[in-house]
Motif scaffolding. Structure first.
Motif, PDB file in Angstrom:
ATOM      1  N   PHE A 183      21.682  36.781  40.813  1.00  0.00           N
ATOM      2  CA  PHE A 183      20.558  35.962  41.258  1.00  0.00           C
ATOM      3  C   PHE A 183      21.060  34.733  42.005  1.00  0.00           C
ATOM      4  N   GLY A 184      20.302  34.309  43.002  1.00  0.00           N
ATOM      5  CA  GLY A 184      20.626  33.078  43.703  1.00  0.00           C
ATOM      6  C   GLY A 184      20.223  31.839  42.924  1.00  0.00           C
ATOM      7  N   PHE A 185      19.299  32.010  41.985  1.00  0.00           N
ATOM      8  CA  PHE A 185      18.856  30.927  41.109  1.00  0.00           C
ATOM      9  C   PHE A 185      18.034  31.551  39.989  1.00  0.00           C
ATOM     10  N   VAL A 186      17.893  30.844  38.890  1.00  0.00           N
ATOM     11  CA  VAL A 186      17.062  31.314  37.785  1.00  0.00           C
ATOM     12  C   VAL A 186      16.150  30.182  37.341  1.00  0.00           C
ATOM     13  N   GLU A 187      14.950  30.557  36.924  1.00  0.00           N
ATOM     14  CA  GLU A 187      14.000  29.599  36.370  1.00  0.00           C
ATOM     15  C   GLU A 187      13.758  29.962  34.913  1.00  0.00           C
ATOM     16  N   TYR A 236      11.418  47.782  34.851  1.00  0.00           N
ATOM     17  CA  TYR A 236      11.384  49.177  35.276  1.00  0.00           C
ATOM     18  C   TYR A 236      12.628  49.602  36.055  1.00  0.00           C
ATOM     19  N   GLU A 237      13.240  48.666  36.777  1.00  0.00           N
ATOM     20  CA  GLU A 237      14.363  49.017  37.643  1.00  0.00           C
ATOM     21  C   GLU A 237      15.713  48.533  37.124  1.00  0.00           C
ATOM     22  N   GLY A 238      15.713  47.532  36.268  1.00  0.00           N
ATOM     23  CA  GLY A 238      16.966  47.016  35.748  1.00  0.00           C
ATOM     24  C   GLY A 238      17.688  46.114  36.732  1.00  0.00           C
ATOM     25  N   PRO A 239      18.845  45.577  36.325  1.00  0.00           N
ATOM     26  CA  PRO A 239      19.552  44.595  37.147  1.00  0.00           C
ATOM     27  C   PRO A 239      20.129  45.153  38.443  1.00  0.00           C
ATOM     28  N   GLY A 240      20.215  46.470  38.577  1.00  0.00           N
ATOM     29  CA  GLY A 240      20.646  47.037  39.848  1.00  0.00           C
ATOM     30  C   GLY A 240      19.694  46.718  40.982  1.00  0.00           C
ATOM     31  N   LEU A 241      18.487  46.289  40.643  1.00  0.00           N
ATOM     32  CA  LEU A 241      17.513  45.914  41.663  1.00  0.00           C
ATOM     33  C   LEU A 241      17.980  44.703  42.475  1.00  0.00           C
ATOM     34  N   ILE A 262      24.077  46.439  32.290  1.00  0.00           N
ATOM     35  CA  ILE A 262      24.235  45.919  33.634  1.00  0.00           C
ATOM     36  C   ILE A 262      24.402  47.059  34.624  1.00  0.00           C
ATOM     37  N   GLY A 263      23.742  46.916  35.784  1.00  0.00           N
ATOM     38  CA  GLY A 263      23.927  47.838  36.884  1.00  0.00           C
ATOM     39  C   GLY A 263      23.603  49.267  36.529  1.00  0.00           C
TER      40      GLY A 263
END
Length: 361
Positions: free
Chosen positions: A78-82, A322-327, A2-3
């Motif tokens: 995330f504001g929502f997930v699908e 490529y950017e990870g969850p920090g994106l 994470i992050g």
């Protein structure tokens, strides 16, 4: 994972086969606690489809195919997930290898073919999280060997109503033979009629309200887009997701050898094509139907452009590789900076304001 930890583990993950690396991230998330995410700035909130999204940045379908870790993903901000795509019966999808990183292009080609644990197992996982906070949708697909694909969608809708905030009719995956044929006007009208009927019946019985969305391909001719948006509007759908992966291969691809692989292309090379299609869709539906923009969102500027093209909400997936969850916080911070610079209290005035310009490419 994470992050700030992602840059340290990325070299290890990218030495693995892409599918093995992905499975490792799912297992890692499954072992993590489902923490409550930090509260978002109120200026990021979005009202759409009768739902209140804490922020406009969502996770696209394909990451959590088997509906295993929705709450851990929501905890990333995330504001929502699908979730999904889910098929009625379990199916293995296409043979491996079936996913390829085009690192120099910030892209991925996949030909998974809707590998799914099936409705029963995914439904049970969603049932166990019922009542938890967070907006969750599920992407729906027909079985590859189905004799009646329209019935497949009706079965999925009936089986998942009340367990997700929205369900997405996916007729635009390029990796199931014949599936995109369902985008034809007559087939689509019959499909959506059955899906809406199944939704209404299930929601009435359960006392719930499940939104129905349609996900379209970026490769449509404009007359086909005319027909699809008209059909979706007539059938009373709650929104459109624009767009799925593309079968096209831009001349600008740097990973030419990998670019020759069969499958759907996602990531940065999809951005222009999908955003033009998004703007064209916005011009057709106006403000009557919210749009979710997906395809090549890898920074705040890309997300902002999607919103200007007509998206009330955006989704990403490939850029996470490529950017990870920090994106995720980076995009939200960038959107807030733009709102501050323009003196705006929310995103509503931005949605679609450049649609006519962007539609022309």
């Amino acid at each position: 994972m994470i992050g700030g930890a992602f840059p340290l583990v990325r070299p290890f993950l990218h030495r693995l086969d892409p599918e093995a690396a992905h499975q490792l991230t799912i297992r890692s998330l499954a072992m993590a606690p489902a923490l409550t995410p930090a509260r978002d700035d109120a200026r990021l909130s979005v009202a759409a489809m009768g739902l209140s999204f804490p922020n406009p940045v969502g996770l696209a379908a394909g990451y959590d195919k088997q509906c295993e870790v929705p709450d851990q993903l929501l905890a990333l901000g995330f504001g929502f997930v699908e979730l999904g795509g889910v098929t009625p019966r379990p199916q293995p999808g296409n043979p491996r290898p079936r996913v390829f990183r085009l690192a120099a292009d910030g892209a991925v080609i996949n030909r998974f073919g809707l590998n799914s644990d099936g409705l029963s197992r995914c439904r049970e996982r969603l049932r166990r999280r019922k009542g938890r906070p967070g907006i969750v949708g599920v992407n729906l697909g027909a079985n590859k060997d189905s004799a009646d694909r329209i019935a497949d969608y009706a079965t999925l809708v009936a089986g998942l109503c009340g367990l997700a905030d929205f369900l997405t009719i996916n007729v635009s995956s390029p990796n199931t033979p014949g599936l995109r044929d369902l985008q034809g006007e007559a087939f689509l009208d019959a499909l959506l009629a059955r899906a809406v009927e199944a939704r209404d019946r299930a929601d009435e019985a359960a006392g719930t309200r499940t939104r129905l969305l349609l996900k379209i391909a970026p490769d449509l001719a404009l007359d086909a887009l005319d027909a699809m948006t008209a059909t979706a509007t007539t059938r009373g759908l709650d929104g459109l997701i624009v767009s799925n992966t593309t079968i096209a291969r831009p001349d600008t691809l740097r990973e030419a050898a990998l670019g020759a692989e069969t499958g759907g292309l996602s990531g940065r090379p999809l951005f222009s094509l999908s955003t033009r299609m998004l703007a064209q869709a916005r011009l057709r539906v106006g403000e009557a139907m919210p749009l979710i923009g997906v395809g090549g969102v890898d920074c705040a500027e890309a997300a902002w452009t999607k919103i200007e093209a007509g998206a009330s909400l955006v989704q990403l997936y490939t850029a996470l590789i490529y950017e990870g969850p920090g994106l995720i916080p980076s995009i939200k911070e960038g959107i807030l900076a733009r709102l501050t610079a323009e003196g705006l209290d929310g995103l509503a005035p931005v949605v679609g304001r450049r649609a006519a310009e962007i539609a022309q490419g």
